[in-house]
Design an enzyme around this catalytic site. Structure first.
Site, mmCIF file in Angstrom:
data_model
loop_
_atom_site.group_PDB
_atom_site.id
_atom_site.type_symbol
_atom_site.label_atom_id
_atom_site.label_comp_id
_atom_site.label_asym_id
_atom_site.label_seq_id
_atom_site.Cartn_x
_atom_site.Cartn_y
_atom_site.Cartn_z
ATOM 1 N N ASN A 7 0.612 -1.715 0.267
ATOM 2 C CA ASN A 7 1.287 -0.953 -0.784
ATOM 3 C C ASN A 7 0.728 0.468 -0.743
ATOM 4 O O ASN A 7 -0.383 0.719 -1.201
ATOM 5 C CB ASN A 7 0.991 -1.627 -2.138
ATOM 6 C CG ASN A 7 1.510 -0.823 -3.313
ATOM 7 O OD1 ASN A 7 2.275 0.131 -3.132
ATOM 8 N ND2 ASN A 7 1.097 -1.199 -4.517
ATOM 9 N N TRP A 8 1.527 1.368 -0.165
ATOM 10 C CA TRP A 8 1.039 2.744 -0.010
ATOM 11 C C TRP A 8 1.026 3.493 -1.345
ATOM 12 O O TRP A 8 0.486 4.586 -1.434
ATOM 13 C CB TRP A 8 1.912 3.514 0.987
ATOM 14 C CG TRP A 8 1.771 3.076 2.419
ATOM 15 C CD1 TRP A 8 1.030 2.026 2.903
ATOM 16 C CD2 TRP A 8 2.382 3.692 3.562
ATOM 17 N NE1 TRP A 8 1.145 1.945 4.265
ATOM 18 C CE2 TRP A 8 1.975 2.952 4.712
ATOM 19 C CE3 TRP A 8 3.238 4.782 3.739
ATOM 20 C CZ2 TRP A 8 2.400 3.293 5.998
ATOM 21 C CZ3 TRP A 8 3.668 5.112 5.027
ATOM 22 C CH2 TRP A 8 3.239 4.373 6.140
ATOM 23 N N LYS A 9 1.639 2.930 -2.362
ATOM 24 C CA LYS A 9 1.758 3.591 -3.677
ATOM 25 C C LYS A 9 2.342 4.996 -3.484
ATOM 26 O O LYS A 9 3.115 5.218 -2.561
ATOM 27 C CB LYS A 9 0.399 3.610 -4.381
ATOM 28 C CG LYS A 9 -0.212 2.209 -4.474
ATOM 29 C CD LYS A 9 -1.370 2.124 -5.416
ATOM 30 C CE LYS A 9 -1.882 0.686 -5.433
ATOM 31 N NZ LYS A 9 -2.941 0.479 -6.419
ATOM 32 N N HIS B 216 4.483 -4.285 -10.600
ATOM 33 C CA HIS B 216 3.100 -3.880 -10.343
ATOM 34 C C HIS B 216 2.478 -3.391 -11.656
ATOM 35 O O HIS B 216 3.163 -2.788 -12.482
ATOM 36 C CB HIS B 216 3.082 -2.781 -9.281
ATOM 37 C CG HIS B 216 1.710 -2.489 -8.774
ATOM 38 N ND1 HIS B 216 0.804 -1.744 -9.495
ATOM 39 C CD2 HIS B 216 1.065 -2.892 -7.653
ATOM 40 C CE1 HIS B 216 -0.325 -1.681 -8.817
ATOM 41 N NE2 HIS B 216 -0.203 -2.366 -7.697
ATOM 42 N N GLU C 286 0.757 -0.935 -12.316
ATOM 43 C CA GLU C 286 0.933 0.506 -12.555
ATOM 44 C C GLU C 286 2.318 0.794 -13.114
ATOM 45 O O GLU C 286 2.502 1.712 -13.913
ATOM 46 C CB GLU C 286 0.677 1.275 -11.244
ATOM 47 C CG GLU C 286 -0.813 1.276 -10.899
ATOM 48 C CD GLU C 286 -1.121 1.307 -9.420
ATOM 49 O OE1 GLU C 286 -0.224 1.613 -8.614
ATOM 50 O OE2 GLU C 286 -2.284 1.006 -9.055
ATOM 51 N N GLU D 47 -2.914 -9.857 -9.176
ATOM 52 C CA GLU D 47 -3.699 -8.635 -9.079
ATOM 53 C C GLU D 47 -4.365 -8.355 -10.425
ATOM 54 O O GLU D 47 -3.755 -7.728 -11.299
ATOM 55 C CB GLU D 47 -2.791 -7.453 -8.727
ATOM 56 C CG GLU D 47 -2.050 -7.604 -7.415
ATOM 57 C CD GLU D 47 -1.666 -6.253 -6.843
ATOM 58 O OE1 GLU D 47 -2.088 -5.960 -5.729
ATOM 59 O OE2 GLU D 47 -0.968 -5.477 -7.521
ATOM 60 N N GLY E 98 -7.996 -0.744 -7.313
ATOM 61 C CA GLY E 98 -8.480 0.614 -7.058
ATOM 62 C C GLY E 98 -9.871 0.881 -7.612
ATOM 63 O O GLY E 98 -10.313 2.025 -7.673
ATOM 64 N N SER F 185 -8.657 -4.277 -4.725
ATOM 65 C CA SER F 185 -9.835 -3.938 -3.906
ATOM 66 C C SER F 185 -10.085 -4.943 -2.783
ATOM 67 O O SER F 185 -11.223 -5.220 -2.424
ATOM 68 C CB SER F 185 -11.081 -3.780 -4.788
ATOM 69 O OG SER F 185 -10.882 -2.730 -5.714
ATOM 70 N N GLY G 286 -3.776 -2.129 -1.376
ATOM 71 C CA GLY G 286 -3.488 -0.742 -1.747
ATOM 72 C C GLY G 286 -4.277 0.219 -0.870
ATOM 73 O O GLY G 286 -3.889 0.519 0.258
ATOM 74 N N GLY G 287 -5.416 0.687 -1.388
ATOM 75 C CA GLY G 287 -6.229 1.699 -0.701
ATOM 76 C C GLY G 287 -6.458 1.419 0.780
ATOM 77 O O GLY G 287 -6.287 2.313 1.613
HETATM 78 P P1 PGA Z 1 -6.093 -1.665 -4.218
HETATM 79 O O1 PGA Z 1 -4.609 -1.836 -4.819
HETATM 80 O O2 PGA Z 1 -6.143 -2.500 -2.969
HETATM 81 O O3 PGA Z 1 -6.225 -0.184 -3.946
HETATM 82 O O4 PGA Z 1 -7.038 -2.149 -5.268
HETATM 83 C C1 PGA Z 1 -3.922 -3.050 -4.734
HETATM 84 C C2 PGA Z 1 -2.570 -2.902 -5.404
HETATM 85 O O5 PGA Z 1 -2.498 -2.230 -6.437
HETATM 86 O O6 PGA Z 1 -1.542 -3.434 -4.918
#
Ligand code: PGA
Length: 252
Positions: free
Chosen positions: A9-11, A97, A99, A169, A175, A215, A236-237
């Site tokens: 997930n590149w966000k 998600h 977010e 999640e 993050g 994470s 994500g990251g």
């Molecule tokens: P993260 O994000 O790996 O940066 O914690 C995961 C996500 O939000 O899908």
């Protein structure tokens, strides 16, 4: 169908040139990758879907969007419909998600509507659920997840639910560098699978992939993915670094 899955997930990250470089690096690595054990999915921002789809043409990976409109095509400025994604041959789409729930006020009802739109055009939804830190500290995490899963998904038929991928999640792990322990992840994944078994059947529950996100990185992926109810990760990251992302995809 229950599969091992690693989804990136590149966000809202990467400029066009950076996205181009990243997907080329990922595709290059995947070219020599035996993908029989794992489905790799890359979910870039909307403007880069075509770029990523082009890279997926001769390399074995799937393309996902990060969001979809709950409306059909029409006068909804700024929205991207499920039909548009389908017309670009997008395979998956992240829904709900944390977010989106936090910054765009998406509710479980919105999640249910978006899942319906996607399934109608044969795009597999990746539905995210997760509790806040205070909800876990107050011992409400199972209740929160039960509501998110049941209100977002339990209107679906047996056939439809097996097309959904779930992603657990915990919001406190996203993050933050603070990953859930393997036991915390397994406990919640088993709980989610149990909810599906109670609502549908054991067979149906065994057919649904449940990913862990928060994470997850090249160091902890192997331990998390070794848990019996963890079928992979939503990353994500670490999905923005091609070496790390591929190492995670090799962690089964
Ligand atoms: P993260 O994000 O790996 O940066 O914690 C995961 C996500 O939000 O899908």
């Amino acid at each position: 169908m229950r599969r091992n899955i690693v989804a990136g997930n590149w966000k809202s990250n990467q400029l066009f040139s950076q996205a181009d470089e990243l997907i080329n690096d990922i595709a290059e690595k995947l070219r020599n990758f035996d993908s029989t054990d794992v489905d790799v999915i890359v979910c870039p921002p909307f403007p880069y879907l075509e770029l990523v789809s082009d890279a997926a043409e001769d390399v074995e990976f799937f393309v996902g969007a990060q969001n979809v409109s709950k409306f059909d095509n029409g006068a909804y400025t700024g929205e991207v419909s499920a039909a548009m994604l389908q017309s670009m041959n997008i395979d998956y789409c992240i829904v709900g998600h944390s977010e989106r729930r936090k910054y765009f006020f998406e509710t479980n009802r919105d999640v249910a509507e978006k899942v319906d739109r996607l399934l109608k055009v044969d795009i597999n939804p990746i539905v995210c659920v997760g509790e806040l830190l205070e909800e876990r500290e107050e011992g409400r995490h199972f209740d929160v997840i039960r509501s998110q899963v049941s209100e977002g998904l339990f209107h679906l038929s047996k056939d439809q639910i097996t097309k959904v991928i779930l992603a657990y999640e915990p919001v406190w792990a996203i993050g933050t560098g603070k990953t859930a322990t393997k036991d915390q992840a397994q406990e919640m994944h088993a709980f989610i699978r149990g909810l599906i078994a109670d609502k549908y059947s054991d067979d149906v529950a065994q057919d649904v992939s449940i990913l862990y996100g928060g994470s997850c990185n090249a160091k902890n992926a192997r331990e998390l993915f070794a848990q019996p109810d963890v079928d992979g990760g939503l990353i994500g990251g670490a999905s923005l670094k091609h070496e790390d992302f591929i190492e995670i995809a090799c962690s089964f």
